[in-house]
Every structure is written in structure tokens, then in C-alpha cells.
Design a protein around this motif. Sequence first.
Motif, PDB file in Angstrom:
ATOM      1  N   ASP A 117      16.553   2.919   5.052  1.00 31.75           N
ATOM      2  CA  ASP A 117      16.244   2.015   3.973  1.00 31.75           C
ATOM      3  C   ASP A 117      16.032   0.605   4.512  1.00 31.75           C
ATOM      4  OD1 ASP A 117      18.799   1.094   4.564  1.00 31.75           O
ATOM      5  OD2 ASP A 117      19.711   1.980   2.782  1.00 31.75           O
ATOM      6  N   GLU A 124       7.199   6.100   7.483  1.00 30.29           N
ATOM      7  CA  GLU A 124       6.936   5.489   6.175  1.00 30.29           C
ATOM      8  C   GLU A 124       5.485   5.688   5.741  1.00 30.29           C
ATOM      9  OE1 GLU A 124       9.384   4.429   4.493  1.00 30.29           O
ATOM     10  OE2 GLU A 124      10.884   4.363   6.104  1.00 30.29           O
ATOM     11  N   ASP A 182       5.095   1.184  -3.697  1.00 29.16           N
ATOM     12  CA  ASP A 182       5.955  -0.001  -3.813  1.00 29.16           C
ATOM     13  C   ASP A 182       7.136   0.075  -2.854  1.00 29.16           C
ATOM     14  OD1 ASP A 182       7.068   2.097  -5.313  1.00 29.16           O
ATOM     15  OD2 ASP A 182       7.993   0.745  -6.768  1.00 29.16           O
ATOM     16  N   ARG A 183       7.658   1.282  -2.621  1.00 31.16           N
ATOM     17  CA  ARG A 183       8.736   1.432  -1.631  1.00 31.16           C
ATOM     18  C   ARG A 183       8.218   1.115  -0.234  1.00 31.16           C
ATOM     19  NH1 ARG A 183      10.618   4.737   2.275  1.00 31.16           N
ATOM     20  NH2 ARG A 183      12.869   4.792   2.567  1.00 31.16           N
ATOM     21  N   ARG A 213       8.193  -2.560   0.248  1.00 28.47           N
ATOM     22  CA  ARG A 213       9.539  -3.105   0.482  1.00 28.47           C
ATOM     23  C   ARG A 213      10.016  -2.797   1.895  1.00 28.47           C
ATOM     24  NH1 ARG A 213      10.330  -0.980  -4.737  1.00 28.47           N
ATOM     25  NH2 ARG A 213      11.544   0.768  -3.937  1.00 28.47           N
ATOM     26  N   MET A 214       9.693  -1.598   2.401  1.00 27.42           N
ATOM     27  CA  MET A 214      10.121  -1.224   3.748  1.00 27.42           C
ATOM     28  C   MET A 214       9.438  -2.070   4.806  1.00 27.42           C
ATOM     29  SD  MET A 214      12.462   1.047   3.542  1.00 27.42           S
ATOM     30  CE  MET A 214      12.519   1.195   5.320  1.00 27.42           C
ATOM     31  N   THR A 224       3.820  -5.746  -6.767  1.00 30.12           N
ATOM     32  CA  THR A 224       4.668  -4.603  -7.114  1.00 30.12           C
ATOM     33  C   THR A 224       4.083  -3.817  -8.280  1.00 30.12           C
ATOM     34  OG1 THR A 224       6.664  -5.704  -6.303  1.00 30.12           O
ATOM     35  CG2 THR A 224       6.965  -3.938  -7.916  1.00 30.12           C
ATOM     36  N   ARG A 248       2.667   0.091  -8.222  1.00 30.05           N
ATOM     37  CA  ARG A 248       3.125   1.141  -9.120  1.00 30.05           C
ATOM     38  C   ARG A 248       1.966   1.679  -9.956  1.00 30.05           C
ATOM     39  NH1 ARG A 248       8.444   1.739  -9.332  1.00 30.05           N
ATOM     40  NH2 ARG A 248       8.471   2.588 -11.455  1.00 30.05           N
ATOM     41  N   ASP A 281      12.834   0.164 -10.267  1.00 32.35           N
ATOM     42  CA  ASP A 281      13.820   1.219 -10.010  1.00 32.35           C
ATOM     43  C   ASP A 281      13.459   2.538 -10.685  1.00 32.35           C
ATOM     44  OD1 ASP A 281      15.336  -0.535  -8.504  1.00 32.35           O
ATOM     45  OD2 ASP A 281      16.549  -1.165 -10.219  1.00 32.35           O
ATOM     46  N   GLU A 292      11.588   5.998 -11.419  1.00 30.80           N
ATOM     47  CA  GLU A 292      10.952   6.980 -10.537  1.00 30.80           C
ATOM     48  C   GLU A 292       9.457   7.061 -10.815  1.00 30.80           C
ATOM     49  OE1 GLU A 292      12.716  10.808 -10.365  1.00 30.80           O
ATOM     50  OE2 GLU A 292      14.760  10.052 -10.032  1.00 30.80           O
TER      51      GLU A 292
END
Length: 559
Positions: free
Chosen positions: A3, A51, A65-66, A69-70, A301, A305, A404, A406
Motif C-alpha cells: 500500500d 501496480e 484512482d488507486r 495514489r500508489m 480522482t 473513477r 473509498d 468499491e
Amino acid sequence: MSDVGTLERMFGDPWDPANPLGHAAAVAADEREEMFGEGERLLDRFVLNAEFVPVEYGGRLTGLDRLVRMMRPVWRRDPCLGLGYGASSFIASVNVWTAGSDEQRRAFARMMLANRKIASVYHELAHGNDFARAEFAATPGPPGTLLLNGRKEVVTNAKRADSLVVFARTSPEEGSRSHSQLFVHKEDLPPGRMTDLPRFRSMGMRGVQLGGLLFEDCPAPADAVLGAPGRGMETALRSFQLTRTALPSMMVGVLDTGLRTAIRFTSGRALYGRTAADIPQVRATLAEAFADLLVCDAFGTVAARAVHLLPGETSVYASLVKYMVSKLLIEAMDRLSLVLGAQFYIREGEHAVFQKLLRDLAVIGFGHAARVACLATVLPQVPQLARRSWPAAAEPPADLFRPDAELPPLPFDALTAAASGRESLSTGPGALLDEHGADPDVRRLAEVFARELAALRDEALALRPRDLGVAATPEALAVPARLAAVLAASACLGVWRHAGDPFLKDPAWVVAALTRLTARIGTGDGRLPAPLAERLLSETLTRYADGRAFDLAGGPIPG
């Protein structure tokens, strides 16, 4: 599961001069015009390439979006790592996931998970971003082969890459079906038919290996083509929607470090018996940079999404994120450079990282598509959006604004080259006005952007066919540019309306964000009133003192 927090801790305190992964080491590598070796070795240990690989192929890619962030910690530490280690392979990967066969996808995944490098080979200096005119050719050769001929230039990792995703002309005919993309492994090419060209030296990203390749009757397997022959342009237009959305949003990390450096400098700089941080103009600049960072994160973001939730609309959002976010980031760093004064261009000492970030960030102004090219991509769609969506579009799903929540898997096969008049994000200001009890300052600004959308609809419907092509006037291009501001404002309103975090539920940040965006539509100067600027600055300084990021998530970071 790996993470963001794990990666941040592995990088350690960037301000510690003894940290081999800190700012001093990154700047030293930049001075040598080398990639940041210790950083690359860390990312190998972390297997950052996972990733970029969907879970079904053994990787960790679940949401765009993850992924953003990574990648933020990487860009926060060294944009050369972000581009030379990360983005190069990411740009190549989305073409494989979009159009590749299962066998090609599995081969790509194996290479990524083994920490190999794959280059995206698009650029030809003679044609820039005009890929439709690319001359590099892949023509039929001996049975089972294609012969590659031509030059590709300013290619990240051209020499270091083990494999290449190559954009090539496969038909002499004009039109959109004259090019294909190929997934080529260097080990399959005979010696002497591919030559590495000298590296292109650059103002920024000096550690990134920007090279070139010359192919002369170089045979490659005919089954290297990604998807059906002649679909290369279509694949590119679909895959660009992921890269134009994600890459500028990743680079929010650059502004985070730039703002952090400016606070560090002004807090320790004594002027006229007080610190520079006490000067009203300095305080306003810091607060406005924080507000701009939040705008960039909210728009990026939400657009990321939307790739999952509204893939049919993404062609509009992706290009306008690239336009707006890159512009805001570059301009915010430019203003912060004035705060640092002579320190912003000094290439040694505690604050030397700032001049490196400033130079590196300039790359996102063009990348694989200049900002004006992004506006030109959206412009032909604007009249249809004005007719079909802007009068009566339904609100987008609430999960679009809830980081947050899913998401369904990335729908590579559902991305379309154009939105066909579909666009729902711009409903944000109008939806806010329909709510009872909204904060009066938020409501006032929502009215400004609702009126702007109505004005844009009138102007879009008045555009003539000749206004929509390559000869578009600045006045015509201003329409999608102003639309970008409306969409960014809508993203901020959506995040605020659906927020759970106490700071994000506070109207102060969204009022600041929309106030900043009024300058983009000509209804204000974007300056924050002093009380509002102080409220934003208080949050900024608190996060700085607590070791928290300046983005929407505000997670912990070392140093």
C-alpha cells in the motif's frame, strides 16, 4: 497487500541528508544526468510494476484512482522515477490491456512482474503529436514477419527497455485505419537491424533516458500486432483516456513536495524581524497553492473513477484533466518559486529539490499530448454535448465522488473514442442549487458555474463546422478550456457533498477551490479573501507539522 503507507516508509525521511533515498540523493543523480539508482532498486523490491498489471494477470491493478495514489509517493520523491520507472511502462501497458490477445497480455504481465522495462514507442520528431502522419512503417516481409523501417525519437527507456510497444504505419492509405500497434521483444530482433540513437538531452527529467531507435529492414513476428491490423489509432485514442487521466493526477505529488519545500523555506527565513511565513502575500500564495492542489486532486480522482463508472464519457474528462491539472500544477509551482526567490534556482543545498521539481514538472505540459491538443480533441464533441447532455443530463452516481467506495474492474473494452454527446459530471452546480440548506457561499459559487455552463451551451451551439478542426481559433478552443473549469468545479462540489472526512465536509475548502476556478472562466481573479486564505493556510501548516500529505486523503508521509 502493498500500500501507499508501505512505500512511503520505504522511502524514508526525504530531508535527511544521510538518507540514500532522500532529496539530496535524488538531486545528485539529476546533476549527473542519471536515473536515481537507489530509487529504482527500492521500486524493484516493492515490485512497483505490479501496480500496472490487472489482478487477473497476477498484478495489483484494481482501480485507476488507486494506481494514482500508489504513484504519488514516487512522483513526490523524484519525477524521473515517476516517468522513467513508472509511466513509461504504464503508457505501454494500457495498449496491451486494451487491444492485446490473452497471450500478449500474459507475456506483458510476466515481464512486468519480473521488473523488466517496456517502452512506448510513438514519437517522431517530424510529426510530434500528429500520430496519423507517422511514417515509421511495418510492411509485410518474409512469411510470418513484418519489416520495420524508420526512426522513433524522444522515447523514454528506448535503450534500456526489454520490449517495445510500437506505433507503426501498416498501410500506405490515408485515414484512421492505416496504422497498427506492435508488441515487440528485442530478443526476437536480429542483430544489426535496430540501432540505438544518441540520447536527447533535456531541460527537465535529466535522469530519464530519452533516446531514439532506427530500424532498417528489421524483421519482427507478424503476430506482434496488438488487435486487428489497422486499429492502432483507435487503440491509442482509447488508451490515452487512461494515461491522460492518471499521469497528471499522479504528479500532484510534485506540487505536494514543492509546497512543503516552500513552507520549510519560509518558516526558517528571517526578514525584517519576522519569518517570511508571516508576510501576508507569502501566506496567500501558500494557501492558494494548497487550494489548487485540492482542485487537481478532486478533478483527477473523480475522472479516474469515471473510467470505471462512466467509461462512455471518459474521452471528454481525460483530455480536460490533462489540460486543466497540468496547467494548475505548473502555474502553482511557478508562483511558489517567487516565494523562494533566489533559492528556487540554486542547485545545491537543502532546498535544491525545488528547482529540479520545477524543471521536471514542465514535461507534463506536453507529454504525449500538448495541452492545446487536448482541447482540440474535445472541441469537436462540444456541440453534441450541448445538444444532448447539458440541458437535461442525469446526475452521475454518488460513488464517483467517494474514493473509498468499491469500483467495478477497469472496463478496457468499454472505452470509446468519443462520448457521443454523453457527459454528466457538469450537472454538479445545478444539483447543488436544487438542495435546500446549502452553505450560502457554496451556493453563490455554484450559481456562477451553472450560469457558465448555460453560456457555454449557447456558444457551443453557435460553433460552425470549420471552427471544430485543426484550424480552430483561440475563441473556439476557449470553449473546452472553460468547460474544463466547470467540470473541475463540479468534481470539487461532488467530493464535498459526499465527504465523510471533517475537513472535506467543511465548506471552506470547496469555497476556496471554486473561487480559484473563477479565474479560469473570467468571472473573478481567483484570489482568496484573507479570512478564507488563513483558514486554508491553517490546515496546510497543520498537515505540514503533522507529517501529512496535502491531497484529499491527507495520509501520513515521512519527514
